[in-house]
Write an enzyme that holds these catalytic residues in place. Structure first.
Site, PDB file in Angstrom:
ATOM      1  N   ARG A 124       0.834  -1.204   0.000  1.00  0.00           N
ATOM      2  CA  ARG A 124       0.000   0.000   0.000  1.00  0.00           C
ATOM      3  C   ARG A 124       0.869   1.255   0.000  1.00  0.00           C
ATOM      4  NH1 ARG A 124      -0.631   4.748   2.709  1.00  0.00           N
ATOM      5  NH2 ARG A 124      -0.184   3.628   4.666  1.00  0.00           N
ATOM      6  N   ASP A 125       1.549   1.513   1.091  1.00  0.00           N
ATOM      7  CA  ASP A 125       2.326   2.744   1.226  1.00  0.00           C
ATOM      8  C   ASP A 125       3.510   2.775   0.270  1.00  0.00           C
ATOM      9  OD1 ASP A 125       3.034   5.195   2.186  1.00  0.00           O
ATOM     10  OD2 ASP A 125       3.568   4.549   4.193  1.00  0.00           O
TER      11      ASP A 125
ATOM     12  N   HIS B  96       4.491   3.761  13.042  1.00  0.00           N
ATOM     13  CA  HIS B  96       4.720   3.825  11.594  1.00  0.00           C
ATOM     14  C   HIS B  96       5.900   4.756  11.363  1.00  0.00           C
ATOM     15  CE1 HIS B  96       3.386   4.166   7.290  1.00  0.00           C
ATOM     16  NE2 HIS B  96       3.927   5.380   7.406  1.00  0.00           N
TER      17      HIS B  96
ATOM     18  N   HIS C 299       9.299   6.370   9.056  1.00  0.00           N
ATOM     19  CA  HIS C 299       9.973   6.649   7.790  1.00  0.00           C
ATOM     20  C   HIS C 299      11.444   6.882   8.094  1.00  0.00           C
ATOM     21  CE1 HIS C 299       6.666   7.236   4.712  1.00  0.00           C
ATOM     22  NE2 HIS C 299       6.017   6.949   5.823  1.00  0.00           N
TER      23      HIS C 299
ATOM     24  N   CYS D 135       6.206  10.713   1.445  1.00  0.00           N
ATOM     25  CA  CYS D 135       5.095  11.647   1.594  1.00  0.00           C
ATOM     26  C   CYS D 135       5.171  12.687   0.479  1.00  0.00           C
ATOM     27  CB  CYS D 135       5.162  12.344   2.966  1.00  0.00           C
ATOM     28  SG  CYS D 135       3.908  13.619   3.199  1.00  0.00           S
TER      29      CYS D 135
ATOM     30  N   ASN E 114       9.339   4.222   4.031  1.00  0.00           N
ATOM     31  CA  ASN E 114       9.292   3.658   5.374  1.00  0.00           C
ATOM     32  C   ASN E 114      10.607   2.968   5.694  1.00  0.00           C
ATOM     33  OD1 ASN E 114       6.549   3.657   4.084  1.00  0.00           O
ATOM     34  ND2 ASN E 114       5.955   3.220   6.176  1.00  0.00           N
TER      35      ASN E 114
END
Length: 298
Positions: free
Chosen positions: A14-15, A205, A207, A238, A247
């Protein structure tokens, strides 16, 4: 038997994939998830149920989800949703754990999802009321810092967290959206959150923008996080934070944990195979380190 380890929550499908410009074939996405499962990963965020106009890369959300959900009884498959419509779509595909994201920074919330805090919380309440048996992760983006407002004050973080808890979130996720967090900040946030909301599980979460992804993840581990989110190969980022890398790379995180005696349940070599498979097929920014090393007997 190693030391108890929080869940490694893989968010690459997803990310990691969502901001890739060229559409990744569905078959490649399916094989990526299959390789993740083969390595032993037990918690995976498969996709996001969002409008294909907003994120064309995830237009195959239903196809990807239906391929896996219901076939692995010991794996938790999650999805990110932007609203009640997306939550219902995920539920209809068999998803029973969703991530609903809103930013602690209201300016980032407006830029990212075009909502005020009030509108975001109202939508969360609707999801809770309409889907009472689904597990909701309230992903609090910019928990540590915002590209528009700077470092996030702890009192502001706790105040927004309270709104999420009252709205019915099952898990609160502290998200280092732009990779600005530092170890003491992460420690302070977890301790304050646990003291203010002792019955609410927390997730983390991270990064790796400033090369602190693994270090901050370890702090979250020490402070009792229920899971550590990471992305295969270190993909992600982002769009509102220029230079923000992906991430924390899952294979880098698992390597450090396995070598330190934690029982992740994940086979590092197989995970690395997955990371290299993705790197060969996806044109993205890979911030991981292990995928760039040659064969070594370590």
């Amino acid at each position: 038997m190693g030391k108890k380890c929080p869940d490694i929550y893989e968010v690459g499908p997803r990310d990691g994939f969502q901001n890739i410009k060229d559409f990744i074939p569905t078959e490649t996405k399916l094989e990526t998830v299959r390789l993740l499962l083969e390595s032993g990963v037990k918690r995976i965020q498969l996709t996001s149920f969002v409008s294909p106009k907003a994120i064309p890369q995830l237009a195959d959300a239903r196809e990807v989800t239906k391929h896996f959900v219901g076939r692995y009884s010991d794996v938790t498959f999650g999805a990110l949703v932007p609203n009640l419509y997306g939550a219902k779509a995920a539920y209809d595909c068999g998803i029973r754990e969703i991530a609903y994201v809103a930013s602690v920074s209201e300016s980032h919330n407006q830029a990212n999802i075009n909502r005020t805090h009030r509108q975001s919380i109202e939508e969360l309440i609707k999801i809770r009321e309409e889907l009472p048996d689904i597990s909701i992760i309230f992903g609090m983006a910019t928990s540590f810092g915002c590209p528009f407002e700077g470092e996030t004050p702890l009192d502001k973080l706790l105040a927004f967290m309270e709104q999420g808890v009252r709205a019915g979130a099952d898990i609160i996720e502290l998200s280092d959206t732009i990779g600005s967090a530092y170890p003491q900040q992460v420690r302070d946030a977890f301790r304050a959150a646990k003291q203010a909301f002792p019955g609410t599980p927390l997730g983390y979460h991270s990064h790796d923008t400033r090369n602190m992804g693994i270090l901050n993840s370890w702090i979250a581990l020490e402070e009792g996080t229920s899971y550590l989110q990471s992305s295969i190969g270190g993909l992600g980022g982002c769009p509102f934070a220029p230079g923000a890398s992906g991430n924390c790379a899952t294979e880098d995180l698992v390597y450090s944990l396995n070598k330190s005696g934690y029982d992740t349940g994940i086979d590092f070599e197989r995970l690395l195979t997955c990371a290299r498979y993705v790197k060969e097929r996806v044109d993205g920014c890979f911030s991981g380190h292990q995928i760039n090393l040659g064969a070594q007997k370590l």
